[in-house]
Design an enzyme around this catalytic site. Structure first.
Site, PDB file in Angstrom:
ATOM      1  N   TRP A   1       0.765  -1.135   0.045  1.00  0.00           N
ATOM      2  CA  TRP A   1      -0.010   0.030   0.056  1.00  0.00           C
ATOM      3  C   TRP A   1       0.813   1.228  -0.145  1.00  0.00           C
ATOM      4  O   TRP A   1       1.848   1.180   0.780  1.00  0.00           O
ATOM      5  CB  TRP A   1      -0.768   0.036   1.264  1.00  0.00           C
ATOM      6  CG  TRP A   1      -1.873   1.060   1.437  1.00  0.00           C
ATOM      7  CD1 TRP A   1      -2.645   1.683   0.438  1.00  0.00           C
ATOM      8  CD2 TRP A   1      -2.064   1.871   2.564  1.00  0.00           C
ATOM      9  NE1 TRP A   1      -3.357   2.778   1.052  1.00  0.00           N
ATOM     10  CE2 TRP A   1      -3.088   2.814   2.635  1.00  0.00           C
ATOM     11  CE3 TRP A   1      -1.479   1.772   3.970  1.00  0.00           C
ATOM     12  CZ2 TRP A   1      -3.543   3.659   3.576  1.00  0.00           C
ATOM     13  CZ3 TRP A   1      -1.955   2.540   4.936  1.00  0.00           C
ATOM     14  CH2 TRP A   1      -2.766   3.417   4.679  1.00  0.00           C
TER      15      TRP A   1
ATOM     16  N   ASP B   1      -0.581  -5.929   9.770  1.00  0.00           N
ATOM     17  CA  ASP B   1      -1.652  -4.671   9.398  1.00  0.00           C
ATOM     18  C   ASP B   1      -2.854  -5.322   8.978  1.00  0.00           C
ATOM     19  O   ASP B   1      -3.053  -6.155   7.937  1.00  0.00           O
ATOM     20  CB  ASP B   1      -0.853  -4.067   8.080  1.00  0.00           C
ATOM     21  CG  ASP B   1      -1.860  -2.714   7.681  1.00  0.00           C
ATOM     22  OD1 ASP B   1      -2.923  -2.425   8.496  1.00  0.00           O
ATOM     23  OD2 ASP B   1      -1.361  -2.061   6.852  1.00  0.00           O
TER      24      ASP B   1
ATOM     25  N   LYS C   1     -12.904   0.502   7.133  1.00  0.00           N
ATOM     26  CA  LYS C   1     -13.668  -0.408   5.895  1.00  0.00           C
ATOM     27  C   LYS C   1     -14.623  -1.149   6.676  1.00  0.00           C
ATOM     28  O   LYS C   1     -15.820  -1.058   6.046  1.00  0.00           O
ATOM     29  CB  LYS C   1     -12.852  -1.341   5.253  1.00  0.00           C
ATOM     30  CG  LYS C   1     -11.516  -0.550   4.643  1.00  0.00           C
ATOM     31  CD  LYS C   1     -11.781   0.601   3.535  1.00  0.00           C
ATOM     32  CE  LYS C   1     -10.615   1.578   3.790  1.00  0.00           C
ATOM     33  NZ  LYS C   1      -9.248   1.334   3.187  1.00  0.00           N
TER      34      LYS C   1
HETATM   35  C1  LIG Z   1      -3.374  -1.797   4.075  1.00  0.00           C
HETATM   36  C2  LIG Z   1      -3.851  -0.791   4.530  1.00  0.00           C
HETATM   37  N1  LIG Z   1      -3.531  -0.648   6.086  1.00  0.00           N
HETATM   38  C3  LIG Z   1      -3.855   0.380   6.794  1.00  0.00           C
HETATM   39  C4  LIG Z   1      -5.011   1.279   6.348  1.00  0.00           C
HETATM   40  C5  LIG Z   1      -5.341   2.458   7.181  1.00  0.00           C
HETATM   41  O1  LIG Z   1      -6.481   2.665   7.071  1.00  0.00           O
HETATM   42  P1  LIG Z   1      -7.194   3.908   7.976  1.00  0.00           P
HETATM   43  O2  LIG Z   1      -6.230   4.961   8.548  1.00  0.00           O
HETATM   44  O3  LIG Z   1      -8.244   4.633   7.018  1.00  0.00           O
HETATM   45  O4  LIG Z   1      -8.019   3.377   9.151  1.00  0.00           O
HETATM   46  C6  LIG Z   1      -5.292   1.115   4.775  1.00  0.00           C
HETATM   47  C7  LIG Z   1      -6.509   1.905   4.369  1.00  0.00           C
HETATM   48  O5  LIG Z   1      -6.655   2.078   3.129  1.00  0.00           O
HETATM   49  C8  LIG Z   1      -4.933   0.052   4.198  1.00  0.00           C
HETATM   50  O6  LIG Z   1      -5.456  -0.175   2.878  1.00  0.00           O
END
Ligand SMILES: Cc1ncc(COP(=O)(O)O)c(C=O)c1O
Length: 436
Positions: free
Chosen positions: A165, A246, A281
């Protein structure tokens, strides 16, 4: 009075009235040198924001957004879940203050998160080796985790998957930690590079940190099989590597328990681990910033020491996490009827994504005349890498108004039953043009 006595006693204190105005040693007379911001250059927007901006600027009524990483329902909306609406109403009715929470966030939220992720009877919990703090989203957890590693072992390398990511690099790298990439996925062959991954991890230095997506790998959608998780876990243990898991899509692949199974397995086997959890999500709470960092240490006293460091890091970055979203999540986790409703809604989101995967793979099979894109059907979560060139991605955007990220990551949850055939036809046409 007390304050002014203390201030007067401080060696650097000068009364604002009596102190002579001395020029600062770094003071410059010209406006240019004096400015704090003068040297800053305009940065290019990141690829997700750039794709979004192009999509917004496109006036075609047939444009399709497969770029932005949010879930969309059959109407193209990113809905507020009914369970969230109900819980939010209750939270607002019961709330009696807006006073601060605490650097660790809500206790009941943290306990529920631990149960949801590790399971109620996990050995790390019964051994009192797990500690959880609420964070501003999964990003907050990743960043606090990175700062924790930096504070305790600044010399280690954090190994992230290739590809990963896009935000992992800035989130972890900004802490000053050294980053490396381990082979993970072959985008043109559409499969994991598992042997190369093992070989890389086997060569990592003892104490290095390995960031692994627990499920629904972003951007590839390709997850390790249970047997592969067991192999990786044994390797982490044998080579004394520290997993940083993660978990941003729990419930989007198979179900809540199955998706957390790798985390539970790893956390049972290794003495130390970090787990970044996001509820953006699976609860659709994106903008409310709901997440948690779970740390697992070798003993209860080590776990307490780690927690004290985590809290100090949180204090020094954002002081306290936002409360509203976590209050909603905690209510849903604690109230059986809300939880049942949430699980039903989560199941529906997962089913819609799986349906779109099956449909797109079938349409691509028809339009290309081969099964090259069948991998889309079996992958997990919202994303797959189409595995086409940036030029093909550009042509899909410019000629056909289909938007995805430059590396050909597409959000399957942006697809609709009525446009899957169109997307498949355009992809087939552009792939044949590029290869023929
Ligand atoms: C792989 C991954 N890790 C962590 C996150 C963190 O998400 P958030 O900070 O929006 O909770 C995301 C969000 O797209 C993600 O795709």
């Amino acid at each position: 009075m007390v304050r002014s006595l203390i201030m007067a006693a401080h060696p650097f204190y000068r009364s604002p009235i009596t102190a002579p105005l001395l020029p600062h040693p770094h003071y410059r007379t010209t406006k240019e040198r004096y400015s704090v911001f003068q040297q800053l250059k305009q940065l290019a927007p990141d690829s997700i924001l750039e794709t979004l901006a192009k999509y917004r600027a496109d006036s075609s009524p047939n444009k399709i957004d497969l770029g932005v990483g949010v879930y969309r329902d059959l109407s193209g909306n990113t809905p507020i879940l009914t369970s969230v609406r109900r819980a939010e109403k209750e939270v607002l009715e019961l709330q009696s203050t807006k006073s601060y929470v605490a650097a660790a966030g809500r206790e009941e939220f943290n306990t529920s998160v631990e149960e949801l992720v590790l399971g109620a009877a996990h050995a790390a919990r019964s051994g009192r080796r797990a500690r959880t703090v609420q964070t501003p989203g999964g990003c907050g957890a990743l960043r606090v985790g990175a700062e924790l590693i930096r504070a305790s072992a600044p010399g280690v390398t954090v190994h992230v998957s290739d590809p990963t990511w896009g935000n992992h690099t800035p989130l972890l790298g900004s802490s000053g930690l050294r980053l490396a990439r381990y082979p993970y996925y072959d985008a043109s062959a559409h499969r994991l590079r598992f042997d190369a991954m093992l070989e890389h991890l086997d060569g990592a230095a003892e104490g290095d940190v390995i960031l692994i997506h627990a499920c629904c790998h972003n951007p590839t959608g390709a997850d390790l099989e249970p047997a592969q998780w067991r192999t990786v876990t044994q390797l982490l243990k044998r080579r004394r590597l520290v997993p940083f898991l993660d978990l941003a899509y729990q419930g989007f692949a198979v179900d809540l328990d199955a998706d957390a199974a790798p985390v539970r397995l790893v956390a049972e086997e290794v003495p130390e681990a970090l787990i970044a959890v996001s509820f953006s999500k699976n609860l659709g709470l994106y903008r409310e910033r709901v997440g948690a960092l779970i740390t697992i240490a070798e003993s209860p006293s080590r776990a307490d020491a780690v927690l004290s460091q985590v809290l100090q890091i949180a204090r020094s970055i954002y002081s306290m996490p936002p409360d509203h979203g976590a209050a909603i999540a905690a209510r849903i986790f604690a109230e059986p009827s809300l939880k049942a409703e949430w699980i039903a809604e989560l199941t529906a989101m997962r089913a819609r994504i799986a349906d779109m995967r099956v449909l797109l793979a079938r349409e691509l099979c028809k339009t290309t005349g081969n099964a090259a894109f069948d991998f889309i059907r079996t992958q997990h979560g919202m994303f797959s890498l189409l595995g086409v060139s940036p030029q093909t991605v550009e042509r899909l955007r410019e000629e056909h108004h289909i938007y995805m990220l430059p590396d050909s990551r597409m959000n399957v949850a942006g697809l609709m039953p009525q446009n899957a055939r169109y997307v498949a036809e355009c992809v087939a046409a552009e792939v044949s043009r590029a290869t023929g």
